[in-house]
Design an enzyme around this catalytic site. Structure first.
Site, PDB file in Angstrom:
ATOM      1  N   HIS A 100       0.361  10.654   1.991  1.00  0.00           N
ATOM      2  CA  HIS A 100       1.266  10.137   0.963  1.00  0.00           C
ATOM      3  C   HIS A 100       0.991  10.981  -0.286  1.00  0.00           C
ATOM      4  O   HIS A 100      -0.154  11.372  -0.536  1.00  0.00           O
ATOM      5  CB  HIS A 100       0.953   8.695   0.564  1.00  0.00           C
ATOM      6  N   ASP A 103      -2.010   9.773  -2.145  1.00  0.00           N
ATOM      7  CA  ASP A 103      -3.352   9.910  -1.527  1.00  0.00           C
ATOM      8  C   ASP A 103      -4.001  11.185  -2.005  1.00  0.00           C
ATOM      9  O   ASP A 103      -5.209  11.257  -2.195  1.00  0.00           O
ATOM     10  CB  ASP A 103      -3.311  10.115   0.001  1.00  0.00           C
TER      11      ASP A 103
HETATM   12  C1  XUL Z   1       1.317   0.864   6.668  1.00  0.00           C
HETATM   13  C2  XUL Z   1       1.419   2.188   7.293  1.00  0.00           C
HETATM   14  C3  XUL Z   1       1.612   3.346   6.374  1.00  0.00           C
HETATM   15  C4  XUL Z   1       2.576   4.363   6.876  1.00  0.00           C
HETATM   16  C5  XUL Z   1       2.898   5.456   5.897  1.00  0.00           C
HETATM   17  O1  XUL Z   1       1.038  -0.149   7.543  1.00  0.00           O
HETATM   18  O2  XUL Z   1       1.314   2.322   8.492  1.00  0.00           O
HETATM   19  O3  XUL Z   1       0.381   3.917   6.101  1.00  0.00           O
HETATM   20  O4  XUL Z   1       2.114   4.957   8.047  1.00  0.00           O
HETATM   21  O5  XUL Z   1       3.326   4.984   4.687  1.00  0.00           O
END
Ligand code: XUL
Ligand code: CO
Length: 438
Positions: A100, A103
């Site tokens: 993300h 992150d």
């Molecule tokens: C949340 C989840 C996230 C997604 C990306 O449960 O799985 O981490 O993979 O936003």
């Protein structure tokens, strides 16, 4: 300086090895169904759990020992974390990672400061990618952690928040493109509602669809040709998440003319929270041409929330691999969206966790390929439906008959034959046999 100086590159030693830092099943160059294990599995490490997870839970503070991290939200700390991440990816021999935006780089005091933080860290990510050959499977935007998203992101009631999200995804797409990302994921963390008394569901869904169309248009404008993915998940964090399962996502995509642009990123623990098996979700997406990638983890059947544990169950991985071999996964991959338990606080636990997950998938790949080589399940299934291969069954499938013809046929025949046993127990034994042999 190495962050994991005592840990050598993890090697394949075979099923008899007792070395906890070796692979017993994952042999990257071993060929299965004409492709190497590495090519089939496209293993991916997620940045959020592995490098940002601190082990905190709603009842207590973080527990993780991460000596390379000074715990600050500075750009310097974010930059010095990057080579540590790549050291782990390299030592595990994992070809991809995923992140993300938030992150990898900290939020700043304004959107433009946040963007420059992100660009600064992206430069380091790019140079580490070039140094190691490790690639970006997908990028995504975190539009759920910050308080501004409390009412939703692209489904918010606040037009300014919607605009902020547009700007955020624009930047995340640009960076993903710059880093050669092969996919781009939307998990709608806050896209849902708690109560219909205060919610205009139709308006929210229309806005969400518009947002996705804007993403598709902007990708085209900048020449990003990666695959867009939606990640379904029910009931967490909002009570009713719009993208609750594969069926809900595909219906949404179809209703808003987005089918050609999106596939799904299916996650095991999300499937089980939706009351489905992972195999069900994969098959449902796959049969409609919508299977894009997977987030590999597992839940705890005793608990009703997303525990994101590492997958170690050979049967689960066999079921997953049966479907992935059937439909293919590239340009998606097997992303370990999984976290070590808060009691597993030492850096070496990150290695044990990923080795276990990679081995379980490699074993699942071998068992699934052996089952497929003998047509041991598909042959049974084909035979089970063989009454539709000829006679009245074939006429039904070809659309040659209606209720009148079916009535005439049945009046003449009188009643049905019991046909064939479903043989569930027999087939479960068949899978056990391949588990023993492969
Ligand atoms: C949340 C989840 C996230 C997604 C990306 O449960 O799985 O981490 O993979 O936003
Ligand atoms: Co996920």
């Amino acid at each position: 300086m190495a962050a994991f100086p005592d840990i050598p590159k993890v090697q394949y030693e075979g099923p008899d090895s007792n070395n906890p830092l070796a692979f017993r099943w994952y042999n990257p160059e071993e060929v299965v169904e004409g492709k190497t294990m590495k090519e089939h599995l496209r293993f991916t490490i997620c940045y959020w759990h592995t490098f940002r997870g601190n082990g905190s839970d709603p009842f207590g503070a973080g527990t993780m020992q991460r000596p390379w991290d000074d715990g600050s939200e500075s750009v310097e700390n974010a930059c010095s974390r990057v080579p540590v991440a790549f050291e782990l990816f390299e030592k595990l021999g994992v070809p991809y990672y995923a992140f993300h935006d938030r992150d990898v780089a900290p939020e700043g005091g304004s959107l433009s400061e946040t963007n420059s933080n992100f660009e600064a860290v992206a430069k380091v990510l790019k140079s580490e990618q070039e140094r190691t050959g490790i690639k970006l499977l997908w990028g995504t935007a975190n539009m759920f952690s910050h308080p501004r998203f409390m009412h939703g992101a692209a489904t918010t009631c606040n037009a300014d928040v919607y605009a902020y999200c547009g700007a955020q995804v624009k930047k995340a797409l640009e960076v993903t493109h710059e880093l050669g990302g092969e996919n781009y994921v939307f998990w709608g963390g806050r896209e849902g509602y708690q109560n219909l008394y205060n919610t205009d569901m139709k308006r929210e869904l229309d806005h969400l669809a518009k947002f996705f169309h804007m993403a598709v248009d902007y990708a085209k404008e900048i020449g990003f040709t990666g695959q867009f993915l939606i990640e379904p998940k029910p009931k967490e964090p909002t009570k009713h998440q719009y993208d609750s399962d594969a069926a809900a996502c595909l219906n949404f995509l179809r209703a808003y003319d987005l089918m050609g642009h999106f596939k799904l990123n299916i996650e095991t623990n999300h499937a089980t929270l939706a009351g489905h098996t992972m195999m069900h979700e994969l098959e449902y997406a796959g049969m409609q041409g919508g299977l894009g990638s997977i987030d590999a983890n597992t839940g705890d059947l005793m608990l009703g929330w997303d525990t994101d544990q590492f997958p170690t169950d050979y049967y689960l991985c066999t079921q997953i691999m049966l479907v992935l071999l059937k439909y293919g996964i590239a340009p998606g991959g097997v992303n370990f969206d999984a976290k070590v338990r808060r009691e597993s606080f030492e850096p070496i636990d990150l290695f044990y966790a990923h080795i276990g997950g990679m081995d379980a998938f490699a074993k699942g790949l071998k068992v699934a390929a052996a089952i497929r080589a003998d047509n041991a399940l598909d042959g049974f299934v084909a035979d089970r439906y063989s009454s539709f291969d000829e006679g009245i069954g074939k006429q039904i499938e070809n659309g040659e008959v209606g209720f009148k013809e079916l009535e005439a046929y049945m009046l003449e025949k009188g009643d049905v034959d019991p046909n064939k046993s479903g043989r569930q127990e027999f087939l479960e034994n068949v899978v056990n046999r391949y588990m023993d042999k492969s």
